[in-house]
Design a protein around this motif. Structure first.
Motif, short mmCIF file in Angstrom:
data_model
loop_
_atom_site.label_atom_id
_atom_site.label_comp_id
_atom_site.label_asym_id
_atom_site.label_seq_id
_atom_site.Cartn_x
_atom_site.Cartn_y
_atom_site.Cartn_z
N PRO A 116 0.77 -1.23 -0.17
CA PRO A 116 0.11 -0.15 0.04
C PRO A 116 0.84 1.28 -0.06
N THR A 117 2.14 1.15 0.12
CA THR A 117 2.88 2.43 0.37
C THR A 117 3.89 2.47 -1.07
N PRO A 118 4.26 3.76 -1.54
CA PRO A 118 5.09 3.73 -2.49
C PRO A 118 6.32 3.28 -2.42
N ALA A 119 7.02 2.62 -3.31
CA ALA A 119 8.40 1.93 -3.33
C ALA A 119 9.47 3.11 -2.72
N PHE A 120 9.32 4.24 -3.31
CA PHE A 120 10.06 5.30 -2.73
C PHE A 120 9.27 6.51 -2.85
N PRO A 121 9.15 7.27 -1.63
CA PRO A 121 8.69 8.72 -1.85
C PRO A 121 9.17 9.57 -2.98
N ILE A 147 12.34 13.96 -7.25
CA ILE A 147 13.21 13.48 -6.39
C ILE A 147 12.51 12.22 -5.62
N ALA A 148 13.26 11.11 -5.43
CA ALA A 148 13.11 9.84 -4.98
C ALA A 148 13.92 9.67 -3.98
N LYS A 149 13.65 9.46 -2.67
CA LYS A 149 14.26 9.20 -1.47
C LYS A 149 14.17 7.68 -1.13
N HIS A 150 15.27 7.06 -0.98
CA HIS A 150 15.33 5.63 -0.46
C HIS A 150 16.14 5.70 0.67
N ASP A 151 15.40 5.14 1.87
CA ASP A 151 16.07 4.89 3.28
C ASP A 151 16.81 3.74 3.10
N GLN A 152 17.93 3.90 3.60
CA GLN A 152 18.90 2.68 3.68
C GLN A 152 19.34 2.37 5.47
#
Length: 83
Positions: free
Chosen positions: A21-26, A78-83
């Motif tokens: 239900p959530t985007p792969a990346f904001p 901009i796509a943000k990826h949390d690592q």
């Protein structure tokens, strides 16, 4: 009859989503110039400290409004990826 901008905005791809239900990346989209690139004297506005503040404040208030993205000459995604 729809305007050209309205037709174009319908063609903008929607942010991709994961199987959940959530985007792969904001994803955030910004119009870098807004309608101010249409000003013939935008350089003069930027050179004048008082007018620069007005121009930049106005642009910040509109830079991520989805219905106004099509008026900007350049877009930034901009796509943000949390690592």
């Amino acid at each position: 009859m729809r305007s050209t901008t309205q037709r174009w905005l319908r063609l903008l791809p929607r942010p991709r989503r994961s199987a959940g239900p959530t985007p792969a990346f904001p994803i955030e989209r910004y119009g870098l110039e807004g309608a101010f690139w249409l000003y013939g004297d935008v350089g003069d506005w930027l050179d004048d400290p008082e007018r620069r503040v007005l121009l930049l404040d106005a642009q910040r208030s509109m830079e991520s409004v989805p219905s106004l993205l099509g008026v900007s000459g350049h877009l930034l995604t901009i796509a943000k990826h949390d690592q």
